[in-house]
Design an enzyme around this catalytic site. Structure first.
Site, PDB file in Angstrom:
ATOM      1  N   GLU A   1      35.434  20.955  15.708  1.00  9.51           N
ATOM      2  CA  GLU A   1      36.096  20.694  16.986  1.00  9.51           C
ATOM      3  C   GLU A   1      35.443  21.346  18.201  1.00  9.51           C
ATOM      4  O   GLU A   1      36.037  22.242  18.837  1.00  9.51           O
ATOM      5  CB  GLU A   1      37.572  21.092  16.915  1.00  9.51           C
TER       6      GLU A   1
ATOM      7  N   GLU B   1      40.674  16.209   9.100  1.00 10.48           N
ATOM      8  CA  GLU B   1      42.007  16.781   9.329  1.00 10.48           C
ATOM      9  C   GLU B   1      42.955  15.719   9.844  1.00 10.48           C
ATOM     10  O   GLU B   1      42.565  14.879  10.667  1.00 10.48           O
ATOM     11  CB  GLU B   1      41.985  17.909  10.383  1.00 10.48           C
TER      12      GLU B   1
END
Ligand code: FCB
Length: 459
Positions: A168, A367
């Site tokens: 991320e 995720e």
């Protein structure tokens, strides 16, 4: 009940995900050096309830017990991260054999159980010594990362088939340098944010180059948090705001990695905010675009956008629930326990869009998950899981090459600035006693993973 049987492709990876700082605890065991998250959580006022990762799920000591949980969940993959300061306590130079051996045992034990290790190299726990030298604002950190990555390829490359470089990048810069909610806790530094973004992307590219140089056969890719964007209404200003924010959240990362260039609109926006982007040097984009094998996608929520003329640094805001259905809206969308909308169809939109705009890059859902306060009988998470897997299946039916799905998270853990109250797990963890209990969602997931197809949600 569901209609037609929804079967997933043969060899589909069914995983659960965690990260080192959120579960391991034992911050000083086996020679580990401090990370920026050790420092940050020990700074008063940073974490809800004053929580730290000092104990977390005590996984560094209980990992064998946690492998049994993975078996109970029926998964054939496990996404976890290596704590960089366990391998290089001060970020570079001297490596720590005990830390290296720890993950070696973990990888070995996973393989013995037929569970594919999906290993993330950087899930935010930068060695503090590197932060002291400037952290991600210092270009040299990308070289330290390349050295760390090369060491991991050398130590585990014969057994690890999937590497994730950076987790991320958008969140690292946004929360680390703009909002100050994550380590290193800097606020309002737009230049810092943009510099950090560039350097983590460069670090990704350098790691890919290191793997290729080592002639590793493993797959490697970056893991991005991506959010499909929809304008709040038909107002042209909202439509423009939605496109612009998409440049900030999605294209700023996908374009350089998958196309070798930064998006022009966002480049100009940054220039107008911070002047020349002189941290981008000749050749950097070639490095960043070093061919990856897959894209890791973290999906939590869509973004419905409204223009906020004149707002700095970015003239837009996220609004809730009032987008027309045709634009991704779900009037009256149900909410997670963290107050985010549950819109699984936006997940399909996102996956289809990646294929349409970036081609057939294989995708691993690294995720997806939600906070629900329910304890073990987590009916809402069962439904969430079912609906999001159906959304992934829809994308696969539309030809998107999705190779696997990892649920966030294996177990309730330390949720960064939000502390321990936000529970994302398929497994409940009693944070007082460390007792683990598989939730109803974990049992449901096991049925799906073992069948390799969607199964009905039990009443
Ligand atoms: C993602 C992070 C992960 C976890 C989930 C809820 O942004 O990658 O560590 O905190 O959100």
């Amino acid at each position: 009940m569901i209609g037609a049987v929804k079967t997933f492709p043969e060899g589909f990876l069914w995983g659960a995900a965690t990260s080192a700082y959120q579960i391991e605890g034992s911050p000083e065991a086996d020679g580990k050096g401090p990370s920026i998250w050790d420092t940050f959580t020990h700074t008063p006022g940073t974490i809800a309830d004053g929580g730290t990762g000092d104990v977390a799920c005590d996984h560094y000591r209980r990992w064998r017990e946690d492998l049994r949980l993975l078996e109970e969940l029926g998964v054939n993959a496990y996404r976890f991260s290596i704590a960089w300061p366990r391998i290089f306590p001060t970020g570079g130079g001297h490596s720590e054999r005990r830390g290296i051996d720890h993950y070696s045992r973990l990888v070995e034990a996973l393989l013995e159980r037929g569970i594919e290790p999906l290993v993330t190299l950087y899930h935010w726990d930068l060695p503090q010594a590197l932060q002291d030298a400037g952290g991600w604002l210092n270009r040299d950190t990308t070289e330290r990362f390349a050295e760390y990555a090369a060491t991991c390829f050398d130590c585990y490359g014969d057994r690890v088939g999937w590497w994730g470089t950076i987790n991320e990048p958008w969140i690292i810069g946004l929360l680390g340098y703009l909002h100050g909610l994550h380590a290193p806790g800097v606020k309002h530094d737009v230049r810092g944010e943009a510099t950090c973004f560039h350097h983590v992307l460069l670090a990704h590219g350098r790691a890919v180059q290191e793997l290729r140089a080592a002639e590793g056969r493993a797959r490697i890719g970056i893991v991005c948090s991506l959010a499909p964007h929809y304008p709040a209404g038909d107002d042209p200003a909202d439509i423009a705001a939605s496109r612009a924010s998409d440049g900030y959240v999605n294209r700023w990362f996908l374009d350089p990695v998958l196309k070798g260039s930064y998006p022009q609109d966002m480049w100009e926006r940054y220039e107008s905010l911070i002047g020349a982007l002189d941290f981008v040097r000749d050749g950097d984009l070639v490095t960043i675009a070093a061919p990856s094998d897959y894209l890791g996608v973290n999906y939590y929520a869509r973004r419905v956008m409204r223009a906020v003329p004149g707002q700095r640094p970015f003239p837009w805001e996220v609004v809730h629930g009032d987008a027309p259905r045709t634009q991704g809206g779900t009037e009256g969308a149900p909410m997670t326990g963290a107050g985010t909308e549950i819109t699984p169809h936006a997940f399909t939109d996102l996956l289809v869009r990646i294929r349409d705009d970036y081609g057939d890059v294989p995708i691993l859902i690294t995720e997806n998950g939600a906070v629900f306060p329910d304890e073990v009988h987590d009916t809402r998470r069962v439904q969430f899981l079912h609906d999001h897997l159906a959304a992934v299946h829809d994308a696969i039916e539309q030809g998107v090459p999705v190779r696997g799905y990892c649920h966030w998270s294996l177990m309730d853990n330390f949720e960064w600035a939000l502390g321990y109250a936000q529970r994302f797990g398929l497994v409940h963890v009693d944070h007082e006693t460390q007792a683990r209990t598989v939730k109803d969602s974990g049992r449901h997931y096991a049925r799906v993973a073992r069948a390799n197809e969607l199964v009905g949600v039990e009443e």
